[in-house]
Design a protein around this motif. Structure first.
Motif, PDB file in Angstrom:
ATOM      1  N   VAL A 154      41.607  53.766  50.094  1.00  0.00           N
ATOM      2  CA  VAL A 154      41.224  54.315  51.398  1.00  0.00           C
ATOM      3  C   VAL A 154      40.417  55.595  51.151  1.00  0.00           C
ATOM      4  CG1 VAL A 154      42.020  55.221  53.608  1.00  0.00           C
ATOM      5  CG2 VAL A 154      43.310  53.399  52.484  1.00  0.00           C
ATOM      6  N   PRO A 155      39.187  55.679  51.638  1.00  0.00           N
ATOM      7  CA  PRO A 155      38.445  54.653  52.398  1.00  0.00           C
ATOM      8  C   PRO A 155      38.171  53.407  51.560  1.00  0.00           C
ATOM      9  CG  PRO A 155      37.022  56.481  51.795  1.00  0.00           C
ATOM     10  CD  PRO A 155      38.384  56.892  51.408  1.00  0.00           C
ATOM     11  N   PRO A 156      37.806  52.281  52.221  1.00  0.00           N
ATOM     12  CA  PRO A 156      37.616  51.022  51.493  1.00  0.00           C
ATOM     13  C   PRO A 156      36.634  51.164  50.337  1.00  0.00           C
ATOM     14  CG  PRO A 156      37.571  50.637  53.850  1.00  0.00           C
ATOM     15  CD  PRO A 156      37.585  52.122  53.679  1.00  0.00           C
ATOM     16  N   ALA A 157      36.961  50.487  49.243  1.00  0.00           N
ATOM     17  CA  ALA A 157      36.147  50.590  48.028  1.00  0.00           C
ATOM     18  C   ALA A 157      34.847  49.807  48.167  1.00  0.00           C
ATOM     19  CB  ALA A 157      36.941  50.072  46.839  1.00  0.00           C
ATOM     20  N   THR A 158      33.883  50.215  47.378  1.00  0.00           N
ATOM     21  CA  THR A 158      32.675  49.417  47.163  1.00  0.00           C
ATOM     22  C   THR A 158      32.741  48.873  45.735  1.00  0.00           C
ATOM     23  OG1 THR A 158      31.446  51.391  46.491  1.00  0.00           O
ATOM     24  CG2 THR A 158      31.293  50.718  48.798  1.00  0.00           C
ATOM     25  N   TYR A 159      32.011  47.767  45.468  1.00  0.00           N
ATOM     26  CA  TYR A 159      32.194  47.040  44.214  1.00  0.00           C
ATOM     27  C   TYR A 159      30.874  46.879  43.465  1.00  0.00           C
ATOM     28  CZ  TYR A 159      36.451  45.856  46.760  1.00  0.00           C
ATOM     29  OH  TYR A 159      37.616  45.935  47.487  1.00  0.00           O
ATOM     30  N   SER A 160      30.994  46.838  42.158  1.00  0.00           N
ATOM     31  CA  SER A 160      29.850  46.545  41.284  1.00  0.00           C
ATOM     32  C   SER A 160      30.332  45.617  40.174  1.00  0.00           C
ATOM     33  CB  SER A 160      29.256  47.834  40.698  1.00  0.00           C
ATOM     34  OG  SER A 160      30.260  48.599  40.039  1.00  0.00           O
ATOM     35  N   TRP A 161      29.418  44.769  39.676  1.00  0.00           N
ATOM     36  CA  TRP A 161      29.755  43.777  38.653  1.00  0.00           C
ATOM     37  C   TRP A 161      29.057  44.123  37.335  1.00  0.00           C
ATOM     38  CZ3 TRP A 161      33.234  39.857  38.521  1.00  0.00           C
ATOM     39  CH2 TRP A 161      33.839  39.495  39.721  1.00  0.00           C
ATOM     40  N   TYR A 162      29.754  43.787  36.248  1.00  0.00           N
ATOM     41  CA  TYR A 162      29.227  44.024  34.903  1.00  0.00           C
ATOM     42  C   TYR A 162      29.299  42.730  34.101  1.00  0.00           C
ATOM     43  CZ  TYR A 162      29.556  49.050  35.811  1.00  0.00           C
ATOM     44  OH  TYR A 162      29.400  50.313  36.324  1.00  0.00           O
ATOM     45  N   LYS A 163      28.246  42.486  33.315  1.00  0.00           N
ATOM     46  CA  LYS A 163      28.236  41.366  32.381  1.00  0.00           C
ATOM     47  C   LYS A 163      28.002  41.926  30.979  1.00  0.00           C
ATOM     48  CE  LYS A 163      25.594  37.373  30.834  1.00  0.00           C
ATOM     49  NZ  LYS A 163      24.308  36.657  30.916  1.00  0.00           N
ATOM     50  N   ASP A 164      28.960  41.634  30.087  1.00  0.00           N
ATOM     51  CA  ASP A 164      28.886  42.154  28.713  1.00  0.00           C
ATOM     52  C   ASP A 164      28.700  43.669  28.722  1.00  0.00           C
ATOM     53  OD1 ASP A 164      29.115  39.526  27.786  1.00  0.00           O
ATOM     54  OD2 ASP A 164      26.943  39.233  27.809  1.00  0.00           O
ATOM     55  N   ASN A 165      29.478  44.353  29.638  1.00  0.00           N
ATOM     56  CA  ASN A 165      29.473  45.816  29.782  1.00  0.00           C
ATOM     57  C   ASN A 165      28.133  46.386  30.248  1.00  0.00           C
ATOM     58  OD1 ASN A 165      32.172  46.366  29.181  1.00  0.00           O
ATOM     59  ND2 ASN A 165      31.774  46.282  26.973  1.00  0.00           N
ATOM     60  N   ARG A 166      27.295  45.571  30.839  1.00  0.00           N
ATOM     61  CA  ARG A 166      26.033  46.036  31.421  1.00  0.00           C
ATOM     62  C   ARG A 166      26.063  45.777  32.920  1.00  0.00           C
ATOM     63  NH1 ARG A 166      21.184  44.113  27.269  1.00  0.00           N
ATOM     64  NH2 ARG A 166      21.920  45.292  25.432  1.00  0.00           N
ATOM     65  N   ALA A 167      25.737  46.830  33.703  1.00  0.00           N
ATOM     66  CA  ALA A 167      25.770  46.701  35.156  1.00  0.00           C
ATOM     67  C   ALA A 167      24.720  45.707  35.628  1.00  0.00           C
ATOM     68  CB  ALA A 167      25.537  48.063  35.805  1.00  0.00           C
TER      69      ALA A 167
END
Length: 294
Positions: A154-167
């Motif tokens: 709280v407040p609601p999270a925002t998300y990001s994705w990583y592939k092989d430790n690279r954003a």
């Protein structure tokens, strides 16, 4: 003239009753604190006459519940809250403590003997380790959606994705799309280059970002024998359907011919044979004995 007006005003002040009332206010009507810290909800009051007014704190949820009543704390607030004058301090707050609080002061000796002030408490929660849904394997050419969710921040999270430790970053030529608020990573048609270790990270303005453990995604091709098996199964199904159709057609034709023969047999009824002639009995024969001549 001036003395007369002054005397008149003095008489009015003496004979008119003075309005005595309690006044209640808060120096901070919205309080924002982090989880597991102390929250101070201020409440200031002033009375005209009553020196020992009654002070109560209530919390407005689905229904109004007592926090401080009859000089003691109620329910979950007992043992973890304190009063200083009319100010309320809650120790080690959690998300459950968020809400609207009301300070009520009753001064029975005042002409207007009741006043109240409202304070809103928002407890901010730092990111927690999100739950990530990443399949271990998927066939090339199929669509795919990876999911990430942190329900506690709280407040609601925002998300990001990583592939092989690279954003991963969204661009016009990227083979995927991301929704930072929903936490989804979508592929319309995965290929072998999309294989790798995937993880998701949740973040908000309260604390440090948190990430799930990276999970292996492997994109595999359809084996040749599986392709042949699928083609053979498809052919078998088609042949079976054709055979069933032929059998149904033959049965229908046989039934129609049989019905025609039955109808023709039922429509022809030969006439009954004629009755035999009656037997001949007592037939007399006559012989000529004389001849007549004219």
């Amino acid at each position: 003239m001036t003395m007369m007006m002054f005397s008149l005003l003095l008489l009015l002040c003496i004979h008119c009753p003075v309005s005595m009332s309690v006044t209640v206010s808060s120096s901070k009507t919205k309080v924002e604190v982090h989880e597991h810290t102390d929250a101070v909800l201020s409440c200031d009051f002033r009375t005209e006459k009553d020196q020992n007014p009654r002070i109560e704190w209530k919390k407005k949820e689905k229904a109004v519940t007592f926090v401080y009543f009859n000089n003691k704390f109620i329910g979950s607030y007992a043992g973890r809250a304190k009063m200083e004058g009319a100010a309320l301090t809650i120790h080690s707050v959690t998300q459950k403590d968020s809400g609207e609080y009301r300070c009520e002061v009753t001064a029975s000796d005042d002409h207007v003997n009741f006043g109240e002030a409202t304070v809103t408490l928002d407890v901010h929660v730092p990111p927690h380790i999100p739950s990530c849904e990443v399949p271990s394997s998927v066939f090339a050419g199929s669509d795919l959606e990876l999911l990430c969710k942190d329900k506690q921040s709280v407040p609601p999270a925002t998300y990001s994705w990583y592939k092989d430790n690279r954003a991963l970053k969204v661009s016009s030529d990227a083979a995927y799309s991301m929704d930072a608020r929903r936490g989804t990573l979508k592929f319309t048609s995965v290929s072998k280059v999309d294989s790798g270790m995937y993880r998701c990270e949740s973040s908000n303005s309260v604390g440090a970002p948190k990430s799930c453990v990276a999970q292996q995604l492997k994109v595999i091709d359809y084996p040749v024998d599986i392709t042949i098996l699928i083609a053979g199964a498809s052919g078998f199904v088609i042949v079976t359907l054709l055979c069933c159709i032929c059998v149904c057609v033959c049965r229908r034709r046989g039934r129609r011919e049989k019905e025609k023969k039955t109808k023709s047999t039922k429509s022809y009824n030969p006439p009954p044979p004629p009755p035999p002639p009656p037997p001949i009995h007592n037939i007399k024969t006559y012989k000529a004995t004389q001849s007549f001549m004219i």
